[in-house]
Design a protein around this motif. Sequence first.
Motif, PDB file in Angstrom:
ATOM      1  N   HIS A  59      -3.488   1.127  -0.801  1.00 23.62           N
ATOM      2  CA  HIS A  59      -4.412   0.118  -1.169  1.00 23.62           C
ATOM      3  C   HIS A  59      -5.533   0.793  -1.944  1.00 23.62           C
ATOM      4  O   HIS A  59      -6.094   1.982  -1.664  1.00 23.62           O
ATOM      5  CB  HIS A  59      -4.683  -0.774  -0.280  1.00 23.62           C
ATOM      6  N   TYR A  71       6.504 -11.123  -3.828  1.00 25.77           N
ATOM      7  CA  TYR A  71       5.167 -11.225  -3.941  1.00 25.77           C
ATOM      8  C   TYR A  71       4.429 -12.422  -3.545  1.00 25.77           C
ATOM      9  O   TYR A  71       3.558 -12.362  -2.687  1.00 25.77           O
ATOM     10  CB  TYR A  71       4.664 -10.842  -5.496  1.00 25.77           C
ATOM     11  N   GLN A  95      -2.294   2.569   3.859  1.00 29.72           N
ATOM     12  CA  GLN A  95      -0.824   2.296   3.289  1.00 29.72           C
ATOM     13  C   GLN A  95      -0.024   1.349   3.545  1.00 29.72           C
ATOM     14  O   GLN A  95      -0.389   0.777   4.696  1.00 29.72           O
ATOM     15  CB  GLN A  95      -0.117   3.553   3.803  1.00 29.72           C
ATOM     16  N   VAL A  96       0.581   0.728   2.654  1.00 28.27           N
ATOM     17  CA  VAL A  96       1.649  -0.588   2.901  1.00 28.27           C
ATOM     18  C   VAL A  96       3.053  -0.403   2.203  1.00 28.27           C
ATOM     19  O   VAL A  96       3.075   0.297   1.407  1.00 28.27           O
ATOM     20  CB  VAL A  96       0.846  -1.836   2.487  1.00 28.27           C
ATOM     21  N   LEU A 150      -7.325  -5.228   1.490  1.00 23.96           N
ATOM     22  CA  LEU A 150      -6.438  -4.506   2.525  1.00 23.96           C
ATOM     23  C   LEU A 150      -6.972  -3.047   2.092  1.00 23.96           C
ATOM     24  O   LEU A 150      -7.196  -2.748   0.924  1.00 23.96           O
ATOM     25  CB  LEU A 150      -5.072  -4.971   2.388  1.00 23.96           C
ATOM     26  N   ILE A 207       6.104  -1.632   0.296  1.00 26.74           N
ATOM     27  CA  ILE A 207       6.135  -2.485  -0.506  1.00 26.74           C
ATOM     28  C   ILE A 207       7.843  -2.605  -1.091  1.00 26.74           C
ATOM     29  O   ILE A 207       8.050  -1.436  -1.373  1.00 26.74           O
ATOM     30  CB  ILE A 207       5.429  -2.677  -1.720  1.00 26.74           C
ATOM     31  N   SER A 259      -0.295 -10.896   3.273  1.00 25.82           N
ATOM     32  CA  SER A 259      -0.370  -9.913   4.120  1.00 25.82           C
ATOM     33  C   SER A 259      -0.277  -8.504   3.495  1.00 25.82           C
ATOM     34  O   SER A 259      -0.674  -7.466   4.099  1.00 25.82           O
ATOM     35  CB  SER A 259       0.931  -9.827   5.238  1.00 25.82           C
ATOM     36  N   LYS A 260       0.314  -8.346   2.388  1.00 21.56           N
ATOM     37  CA  LYS A 260       0.563  -6.796   1.863  1.00 21.56           C
ATOM     38  C   LYS A 260      -0.259  -6.701   0.617  1.00 21.56           C
ATOM     39  O   LYS A 260      -0.097  -5.660   0.208  1.00 21.56           O
ATOM     40  CB  LYS A 260       2.047  -6.558   1.651  1.00 21.56           C
ATOM     41  N   PHE A 261      -0.754  -7.561  -0.036  1.00 27.29           N
ATOM     42  CA  PHE A 261      -1.245  -7.540  -1.319  1.00 27.29           C
ATOM     43  C   PHE A 261      -2.614  -7.979  -1.300  1.00 27.29           C
ATOM     44  O   PHE A 261      -2.814  -9.061  -0.666  1.00 27.29           O
ATOM     45  CB  PHE A 261      -0.684  -8.307  -2.551  1.00 27.29           C
ATOM     46  N   GLN A 319       4.697 -12.241   0.247  1.00 21.65           N
ATOM     47  CA  GLN A 319       3.853 -11.227   1.119  1.00 21.65           C
ATOM     48  C   GLN A 319       2.494 -11.124   0.448  1.00 21.65           C
ATOM     49  O   GLN A 319       1.755 -10.258   0.864  1.00 21.65           O
ATOM     50  CB  GLN A 319       4.712  -9.835   1.066  1.00 21.65           C
ATOM     51  N   ARG A 320       2.029 -12.110  -0.452  1.00 20.81           N
ATOM     52  CA  ARG A 320       0.671 -11.834  -1.106  1.00 20.81           C
ATOM     53  C   ARG A 320      -0.156 -11.913   0.062  1.00 20.81           C
ATOM     54  O   ARG A 320      -0.910 -10.990  -0.254  1.00 20.81           O
ATOM     55  CB  ARG A 320       0.534 -13.015  -1.842  1.00 20.81           C
ATOM     56  N   SER A 323       6.088   3.285   0.095  1.00 27.22           N
ATOM     57  CA  SER A 323       4.762   3.264   0.765  1.00 27.22           C
ATOM     58  C   SER A 323       3.890   3.472  -0.391  1.00 27.22           C
ATOM     59  O   SER A 323       3.893   4.527  -1.151  1.00 27.22           O
ATOM     60  CB  SER A 323       4.617   4.432   1.699  1.00 27.22           C
TER      61      SER A 323
END
Length: 965
Positions: free
Chosen positions: A756, A718, A736-737, A733, A739, A724-726, A721-722, A753
Amino acid sequence: MMINLVEQIQTVLGKRDGISDELMRPLADAYAVEVARVNDRLSAAVALLRKGLRSEAIQSVSITPNAIDDAAKLDFPDNEREDWHDILQFLDIPVPPDVRRDLVEQVNEAIVETQPLESLLRRHRRLAIARAPLAWRLKVLRRIADIDVAGTMWEDDIEAWEKVRHKQLSRDVANALASGRTDDLRPLHDELTNSAWRIAPDRTLAKQINASLVAASRAENLAELQELAPQLNDAFCQFDETAARRLATEWHRATGLYGIALPDELSEQVEPAIMWLAEIDREAEARARRGVALGALESALDRKASLDDLERAYQQATLFDEPPPETLVQRYWVATEERKLASTRRFQIIVAAVLSACVLGSASLAWWQIKSAYDQRVASAENQFRSLVDAGDLESATSFYESLKQVDADVATTSGITSLAGQLDSKIGEGQKRAEQFADYLKQADAEADADIDIAALNRAEAIASTEEQRGRVYAMQRRATEWENKLITQQTASLNEKLATVRSQLDEIESGDPDSAASSQLTGLVEQLQRIGGEFPRATSAAKGQATSLRTRAVSMRTAIADRSQRMQLEDAAIKRIVESQSLDEFAAALKTFASRLPNSPLADEFARAAGERDVWNKGLNWNEYVVSLGRWISGGYSAELMKSVQSSRLLVNEQIDQSPMSLPASLRERIERFDERSEILKRVLGELPNTVIADLFTVIGNNGSDNRYFTYKTYYDGQRASKFANSDRPLVGQVGIEVVTNDSGAVGVKSMSHPLIVHKEPFGTIDSLMTKYQTRHDAILSDWDGEFLKLVADVTKRPNLDSMVKEMLIQHLISGACEGSEFLSNALVNELRMLKSRSADVALWYEPKPPTDKVDETMEAGLTPTLSRLYRERSTPQSELASIKDSRFRLVGFLTRKSNGEIVMKTFQKPPTNGPLAIVRPSEKEPDRVDWVAVGTIQGGQATLSGKRDDMIAGRPVFSYYK
């Protein structure tokens, strides 16, 4: 040592949950001893200062350890001192005295005035190291500035310190005014008004203190006057002039100090007494002036002053309300008359003397011619008459005298003849009177009853009997009296012997009884009775009276023996009193030895000596008390491992030296002691190793704004990747991402997948982190209250928001299992709950699988678990309850065994009456001589002891202790 002492007190004050009687009392006692020592040294130094011996005073406080330095180390800040005093009063511990700051100020000032710069600098450094009050240090600093005029930095320091001191003074003055203690106000007033301030303090402070001191002084004076007024009035009502004058003197002194008008009720109360004393003084002054005037008049009379001087003195003596004494007035009038008639008397005396001389010359010549023939006739008749009277021929003498009166009446009337005639009449009257007197005496002596014969009258009749007939009558009556006397002797002797037999029987009874004060009183009565017997039976025989004397001697001897025994018992009572007044076991043992050595003949001596020889036995038995005290410190101190060493050491000593004891600890407390190390290991495994579990670093992730299933991802992932993905507030965001989420119970991850926006909860990481924090910060607290702390941990986890229900249930089972492992109470009480949790283990084991998000545990489990945990929390044994249970679990010295005069064993209590409860003594163990046994010997109720122990254990002199089961 004192730095450590003060720091210990401050440490305890800062640790509120560790305050206890056992911890605070030794600190208070030690602090009181140190303060008393320092104050005594300071008082002695101030006394030298008042005598002008300044060098000697400074030297006396400078001797190691330095008294000023010690005072600085012992001086508490006011706020901490008040807190400490409040706590001591709450614990019923005597509040120790404070350091006498006024004495410190006086000595400090003397030191500052005399020391050179180098010494002042050293003193300045020492006061700084000792953290002395700023007021002390400022005096030294000002003196340094006065001497070192080149050092301008001193003035800067003084001004800076004075600013700080101004703030302190505002606070100190406010506190002192609030407390109303004049002893605190006076030094502050001196500092404000007499110090060489560079920056003047607020003038209102000194005015406030001065007003408070004046008000306090007036209040003290008014209180004194209110106390004196009724006393003075009472003295007036009782006309006690001595007491009234003493109280009036105190009243005038107090009113002079009061300085303002007195309340009307006080003035009215003392006014009669003051006026009464003034009237007495006026009367005394008038009496004194009158006495002087009377003395002057009397002196004038004594020295035969002139008539004018007498009249002046008399006028002065009559100026007063009370006239002069009548005798003095009479003397005055006699003296004045004598002086007025003195001339006339002298003239009359001269004339009378001349006339008398002429008459005497004429008469002498005629008388000489007649007297020659007359004397011859008188001498012849007188010689003849005397010879007849002296010969006892009363009849011839009577005839001669009658004839002479007819033949020569002039001669018969001469003094010689009349004298002889008187002798003749007297002898004739004596004979008649003797016969009449004999008859009267004999009549007085005679009585119908022989017992009534008057022996005294009979003896007088015998003495004047002059004829055989008279002597015969006396003899006959004497024979009657003698026969009656013999009969009376026989009767009185028999009565005396009867009384003596009764007294002898009483003496035998007293001799066989207790030789106490009652017997002594009876003997005193018998001695007095035997003394009276001689008067009651005066006619008894000498043999009977001798028996009475013998019995009296016996009674006196018995009484003396009882008095000697009483004296010996008084010595024993005095020795017993010293034993009873012993303040410690050492004093008690010493008093027993003193008794045995000074009274070796006492039946208690050998037993007391034996008991005193068991001094070490008492110490061994009282190791139990040390054990209980160490437990109290351990419990009050939070069950720390350091204090546990003391508990273990005391416990080992008790086990080694005490074989049997009626005292025992609560089961829960024994478990805490015996399982202390085991619980430490369990706690380390249950909480300390949580960071090593899989869930320790996991966050909860929920997609589609919380509407999808929840997953677990690693905190490190977390954090990396906070951005870029969270989702975050800077750059939301969408879409779909992929994780990384946990896919099995070993912590393996896979990509999932998710839609958001994502919702992330820092759980279970936050819960594990919270548990670890509590493990680190409340380690000792958990060990001190194992059951309560674990129950609270379970409750906290149960209520933890955003913590997944499966993980929550898994942690609950983990905590309860650990709690039950370390507690017999919980393991017995939570059998069903633990079984229920374990039955759900299969479901909980799949905690990593995606599920709808919820932080609520199973309703059935929660409904059964929560009330149980709450109930167990209330029912558990707490440190406070255990501390209360062992507070009285100590042996307390209440008395000692002794014996009555009849040998009966009893207990004598010491000065402080013991509370009700069982009693015990400590003696050498019958099995192991090196160990001791506590043996129950009875009970005490309402101050009355009932002993019921074994006879062999009842040795006089053994101390008796009370205890609580």
